[in-house]
Design a protein around this motif. Structure first.
Motif, PDB file in Angstrom:
ATOM      1  N   LYS A  74       0.793  -1.010   0.081  1.00 32.59           N
ATOM      2  CA  LYS A  74      -0.318  -0.318   0.312  1.00 32.59           C
ATOM      3  C   LYS A  74       0.992   1.018   0.314  1.00 32.59           C
ATOM      4  CE  LYS A  74      -4.001  -1.948   0.718  1.00 32.59           C
ATOM      5  NZ  LYS A  74      -2.999  -3.461   0.522  1.00 32.59           N
ATOM      6  N   ALA A 140     -15.298   1.050   9.999  1.00 36.70           N
ATOM      7  CA  ALA A 140     -14.201   1.897   9.143  1.00 36.70           C
ATOM      8  C   ALA A 140     -14.166   3.509  10.146  1.00 36.70           C
ATOM      9  CB  ALA A 140     -14.099   2.365   7.696  1.00 36.70           C
ATOM     10  N   THR A 146      -6.401   1.350   5.576  1.00 35.12           N
ATOM     11  CA  THR A 146      -5.548   2.295   4.216  1.00 35.12           C
ATOM     12  C   THR A 146      -7.417   2.735   3.803  1.00 35.12           C
ATOM     13  OG1 THR A 146      -6.209   0.391   3.263  1.00 35.12           O
ATOM     14  CG2 THR A 146      -3.870   0.993   4.551  1.00 35.12           C
ATOM     15  N   ASP A 147      -8.688   1.882   3.434  1.00 36.02           N
ATOM     16  CA  ASP A 147      -9.735   2.396   3.054  1.00 36.02           C
ATOM     17  C   ASP A 147     -10.716   3.304   2.789  1.00 36.02           C
ATOM     18  OD1 ASP A 147     -10.255  -0.869   1.749  1.00 36.02           O
ATOM     19  OD2 ASP A 147      -9.917  -0.571   3.332  1.00 36.02           O
ATOM     20  N   SER A 148     -10.546   3.732   4.386  1.00 35.83           N
ATOM     21  CA  SER A 148     -10.678   5.318   4.242  1.00 35.83           C
ATOM     22  C   SER A 148      -9.870   6.404   4.251  1.00 35.83           C
ATOM     23  CB  SER A 148     -10.395   5.722   6.326  1.00 35.83           C
ATOM     24  OG  SER A 148     -11.760   4.329   7.064  1.00 35.83           O
ATOM     25  N   LEU A 150      -8.358   6.145   1.018  1.00 36.58           N
ATOM     26  CA  LEU A 150      -9.438   5.526  -0.488  1.00 36.58           C
ATOM     27  C   LEU A 150     -10.980   6.397  -0.656  1.00 36.58           C
ATOM     28  CD1 LEU A 150      -8.956   5.163  -3.531  1.00 36.58           C
ATOM     29  CD2 LEU A 150      -9.534   3.008  -2.404  1.00 36.58           C
ATOM     30  N   ALA A 151     -11.657   6.171   0.187  1.00 36.95           N
ATOM     31  CA  ALA A 151     -13.476   6.516   0.531  1.00 36.95           C
ATOM     32  C   ALA A 151     -13.428   8.059   0.421  1.00 36.95           C
ATOM     33  CB  ALA A 151     -13.839   5.800   1.371  1.00 36.95           C
ATOM     34  N   LYS A 187      -4.382   4.137  -1.977  1.00 34.97           N
ATOM     35  CA  LYS A 187      -4.105   3.208  -2.775  1.00 34.97           C
ATOM     36  C   LYS A 187      -3.548   2.509  -4.118  1.00 34.97           C
ATOM     37  CE  LYS A 187      -6.558  -0.176  -0.169  1.00 34.97           C
ATOM     38  NZ  LYS A 187      -7.895  -0.579  -0.497  1.00 34.97           N
ATOM     39  N   THR A 318     -18.242   0.640  -7.987  1.00 39.14           N
ATOM     40  CA  THR A 318     -16.915  -0.085  -8.380  1.00 39.14           C
ATOM     41  C   THR A 318     -17.720  -1.258  -7.200  1.00 39.14           C
ATOM     42  OG1 THR A 318     -16.304   1.902  -6.019  1.00 39.14           O
ATOM     43  CG2 THR A 318     -16.008  -0.482  -4.846  1.00 39.14           C
ATOM     44  N   THR A 331     -14.756  -4.570   3.061  1.00 37.58           N
ATOM     45  CA  THR A 331     -14.320  -2.808   3.007  1.00 37.58           C
ATOM     46  C   THR A 331     -14.008  -2.705   1.566  1.00 37.58           C
ATOM     47  OG1 THR A 331     -11.565  -3.482   3.510  1.00 37.58           O
ATOM     48  CG2 THR A 331     -13.161  -3.174   5.630  1.00 37.58           C
ATOM     49  N   TYR A 332     -13.585  -3.118   0.274  1.00 39.91           N
ATOM     50  CA  TYR A 332     -13.374  -3.051  -0.855  1.00 39.91           C
ATOM     51  C   TYR A 332     -14.574  -2.187  -1.633  1.00 39.91           C
ATOM     52  CZ  TYR A 332      -9.387  -5.711  -1.381  1.00 39.91           C
ATOM     53  OH  TYR A 332      -8.692  -6.280  -1.241  1.00 39.91           O
TER      54      TYR A 332
END
Length: 470
Positions: A74, A140, A146-148, A150-151, A187, A318, A331-332
């Motif tokens: 990442k 989240a 790490t998704d937070s 990116l979102a 990401k 998505t 989480t994706y």
């Protein structure tokens, strides 16, 4: 901003005050609980430990998976934010999760802003409430992920794109490119795919291809590149091979090869095709039960066809992208949740009474607090905080290293400040502590050492092994 609208059974101003109260209550509850539960294996503890290593090593270029092992999986944006939080607030659970909470709050403000300008303030507040209280959004906002990052980056990018395409707003369009730069640092190139797909869908549905010319492409691309590319160059220079693994492995092989064996830092997550849609439904609970209301949304469009098509394209892009992928996590779907919240808010606000909205919104926060205070979260075997505390308590009388011969425990590494080691080569010249987690392979105690059980917790056993004569 559109004027307030009247919902069933409530004055518009009173409804706005109620929605603000619900949203602030949920956000403050989440903030207050960030430090009340331990860091868990594997993903949360792994990312928290990587951020801790970044802080103590003062290496802000290459995230480290282990001592002298770079983490190429990442980019660093989330680790930067987590490490900065730890620098200010100390190395603890609260600090490691605080940046996710801040990103969530910022996302709520962007959601409210977007919907208030295009629909109404009530719809914007309802969307922020839905985003904050659906299962994945609630999780989240208080987890080390790490998704937070990116979102949030993609939310900013979508908002900027919409303002640029629909209103020729150059300033917001540049902010959208800035969001894409953040997405590249959160990401990687996936951010470009997840903005290009909904854009192409919206343009195909509306036929407004010429509006692309109104976007500030040259300064926008320059801004995006200035945000992201310097780090990529420095990372490849510092640890050659990073770009090949990250671009080819993480952005191609991971998604098209079931049980991909090239993962350097974990294992593949093989799931059935189209499983991402199941994860989407799970991530939207309990608000997923209101999805049938979208079937009749046309009555509420009120001339906003372009806006609704944009949000719909954003919502489905998505899960569409990950439909053919079998190597996925729930989480994706997080980058799509703001769009689903916006769609649901448009109909929930008109069709559902405020008392039911309030009850559904508070369901997960209440259940989460009840679980925390019951102690069930602390009992999970992924939590090694208790075992590390036991090891620390023994050091004065019986010093020794802390060793995990089975699966790696990032939770133990985080709580032991990196002293916990994962190795099957046990020491032969010094005493040590051995932790066996019952989910690992059966433990064979070394014949050359005298090992005594020290304690048990979280489905784990700790032994103190004396090497040589007592």
């Amino acid at each position: 901003m559109n004027p307030p609208i009247k919902a069933a059974g409530m004055n518009p101003r009173a409804s706005i005050r109620l929605l603000w109260a619900i949203l602030l209550t949920v956000l403050l509850v989440r903030l207050g609980t960030l430090g009340l539960y331990p860091i868990m294996d594997t993903s949360e503890a792994r990312y928290a430990e990587i951020a801790r290593k970044m802080l103590v090593s003062n290496d802000w270029i290459t995230p480290m998976f282990d001592h002298d092992v770079p983490f190429w999986g990442k980019p660093p944006l989330s680790f930067w934010l987590q490490a900065l939080s730890m620098k200010v607030l100390g190395i603890n659970e609260f600090a490691s999760r605080f940046s996710s909470w801040l990103l969530h709050v910022a996302s709520c403000l962007l959601i409210v802003h977007l919907a208030a300008r295009e629909r109404s303030l009530q719809v914007g507040l309802t969307a922020a409430v839905i985003y904050s209280t659906c299962s994945l959004g609630f999780f989240a906002s208080g987890a080390v992920l790490t998704d937070s990052a990116l979102a949030f980056a993609l939310l900013l990018a979508h908002l900027g794109l919409w303002r640029g395409l629909a209103h020729a707003d150059r300033g917001w369009a540049l902010l959208g490119f800035f969001g894409l730069g953040l997405g590249l640092l959160a990401k990687g190139p996936l951010a470009l795919v997840l903005i290009a797909l909904p854009t192409a869908l919206w343009l195909a549905l509306t036929g407004h291809w010429r509006r692309l010319l109104s976007l500030p492409w040259l300064p926008g691309i320059a801004l995006m590149s200035a945000v992201a590319l310097p780090w990529y160059g420095l990372a490849e220079q510092k640890t050659p091979g990073f770009l090949h693994y990250f671009i080819v492995g993480e952005h191609f092989s991971r998604y098209v090869i079931s049980n991909w064996q090239g993962d350097l830092y974990g294992s593949a997550h093989a799931e059935p095709l189209a499983m991402i849609w199941v994860h989407l439904l799970g991530g939207l609970l309990p608000w997923a039960f209101f999805l049938p209301l979208l079937v009749k949304w046309r009555a509420s469009l009120q001339g906003q066809r372009e806006y609704v098509l944009f949000v719909l394209a954003w919502a489905v892009s998505t899960p569409l992208f990950f439909t053919m992928s079998t190597n996925i996590l729930w989480t994706y779907v997080l980058p799509a949740l703001p769009a689903w919240a916006l769609l649901l808010a448009d109909v929930v606000w008109r069709k559902v009474r405020t008392a039911l909205i309030t009850a559904v919104a508070l369901a997960l926060p209440v259940a989460g607090c009840a679980m925390l205070f019951s102690g069930k979260v602390d009992d999970r075997p992924q939590n090694q905080k208790t075992m590390v505390a036991l090891w620390k308590a023994q050091q004065a009388a019986a010093p020794g290293d802390l060793i995990y011969p089975g699966s790696r425990s990032f939770s133990a590494q985080f709580y032991s400040s990196g002293w916990a080691r994962h190795t099957r080569q046990l020491p032969r010249s010094e005493n040590f502590y051995l932790v066996h987690r019952l989910g690992d392979q059966p433990l064979a105690l070394p014949a050359y050492a005298s090992c005594d059980l020290v304690g048990q917790a979280n489905a784990s056993e700790m032994y103190y092994c004396r090497v040589g004569p007592p």
